[in-house]
Write a protein that holds these residues in place. Structure first.
Motif, PDB file in Angstrom:
ATOM      1  N   SER A   1       1.087   4.959   0.340  1.00 34.46           N
ATOM      2  CA  SER A   1       0.645   6.557   0.656  1.00 34.46           C
ATOM      3  C   SER A   1       1.790   8.116   0.726  1.00 34.46           C
ATOM      4  O   SER A   1       2.642   7.952   0.246  1.00 34.46           O
ATOM      5  CB  SER A   1       0.777   6.722   2.826  1.00 34.46           C
TER       6      SER A   1
ATOM      7  N   ASN B   1      -5.278   0.744  -8.879  1.00 34.76           N
ATOM      8  CA  ASN B   1      -5.137   2.169  -9.007  1.00 34.76           C
ATOM      9  C   ASN B   1      -6.106   2.795  -7.798  1.00 34.76           C
ATOM     10  O   ASN B   1      -5.662   4.108  -7.405  1.00 34.76           O
ATOM     11  CB  ASN B   1      -5.291   2.657 -10.283  1.00 34.76           C
TER      12      ASN B   1
ATOM     13  N   ASN C   1      -4.757   2.474  -5.148  1.00 34.14           N
ATOM     14  CA  ASN C   1      -2.851   2.345  -4.737  1.00 34.14           C
ATOM     15  C   ASN C   1      -1.924   1.154  -4.210  1.00 34.14           C
ATOM     16  O   ASN C   1      -1.358   2.158  -3.436  1.00 34.14           O
ATOM     17  CB  ASN C   1      -2.612   4.410  -3.954  1.00 34.14           C
TER      18      ASN C   1
ATOM     19  N   SER D   1       1.021  -1.450   0.196  1.00 33.19           N
ATOM     20  CA  SER D   1      -0.209  -0.176   0.307  1.00 33.19           C
ATOM     21  C   SER D   1       0.914   1.293   0.292  1.00 33.19           C
ATOM     22  O   SER D   1       2.354   1.410   0.352  1.00 33.19           O
ATOM     23  CB  SER D   1      -1.154   0.095   1.795  1.00 33.19           C
TER      24      SER D   1
ATOM     25  N   TRP E   1       1.394   0.984 -15.212  1.00 35.03           N
ATOM     26  CA  TRP E   1      -0.427   1.815 -14.393  1.00 35.03           C
ATOM     27  C   TRP E   1      -1.642   0.763 -14.693  1.00 35.03           C
ATOM     28  O   TRP E   1      -2.378   1.257 -14.702  1.00 35.03           O
ATOM     29  CB  TRP E   1       0.543   3.218 -15.396  1.00 35.03           C
TER      30      TRP E   1
ATOM     31  N   SER F   1      -1.094   5.851 -10.057  1.00 35.04           N
ATOM     32  CA  SER F   1      -1.314   5.433 -10.361  1.00 35.04           C
ATOM     33  C   SER F   1      -1.349   5.273 -11.866  1.00 35.04           C
ATOM     34  O   SER F   1      -1.475   3.960 -12.729  1.00 35.04           O
ATOM     35  CB  SER F   1      -2.486   6.039 -10.671  1.00 35.04           C
TER      36      SER F   1
ATOM     37  N   THR G   1       0.068   9.628  -4.789  1.00 35.60           N
ATOM     38  CA  THR G   1      -0.746   8.617  -5.490  1.00 35.60           C
ATOM     39  C   THR G   1       1.150   8.121  -7.198  1.00 35.60           C
ATOM     40  O   THR G   1       0.553   8.617  -7.506  1.00 35.60           O
ATOM     41  CB  THR G   1      -1.734   9.447  -6.452  1.00 35.60           C
TER      42      THR G   1
END
Length: 124
Positions: free
Chosen positions: A25, A74, A77, A23, A53, A30, A28
């Motif tokens: 943080s 995405n 994330n 994960s 992507w 994506s 982003t």
């Protein structure tokens, strides 16, 4: 601050399965290729799998082809690695990584962001 956090590692018998998740943080990712690498004791960190992507293109190391599947979400994330038919030689610390380069790089130096790793141990 950008953080990648892996989870899902553990101890499993040969032939078993594990699912790793990573994960992100702080940023982003994506629009970037995500990958998994692994490092066994005394060995160099090696490429395992990567996904572009869009999620449409994937690439695997020969040693895991047909057994591992990489995927991404995405919206969340995240990137995951489904590992089936595990072998003792799959034992390693597994790292997720994100590259800012185009395509599917396989060299460690081409990845800009890394997680702390999660241990996978496969017993015989």
């Amino acid at each position: 601050q950008v953080q990648l956090v892996e989870s899902g590692g553990g101890l499993v018998q040969a032939g078993g399965s594990l699912r790793l998740s990573c994960s992100a943080s702080g940023r982003t990712f994506s629009s970037y290729t995500k990958a998994w690498f692994r490092q066994a004791p005394g060995k160099e960190r090696e490429f395992v799998a990567a996904v572009t992507w869009t999620g449409d293109s994937t690439y695997y190391a020969d040693s895991v082809k047909g057994r591992f599947t990489i995927s991404r979400d995405n919206a969340k994330n995240t990137v995951s690695l489904q590992m089936n038919s595990l072998k003792p030689e799959d034992t390693a610390v597994y790292y997720c990584a994100v590259t800012l380069r185009v395509g599917i790089p396989t060299r460690r130096s081409e990845y800009a962001y890394w997680g702390q790793g999660t241990q996978v141990t496969v017993s015989s």
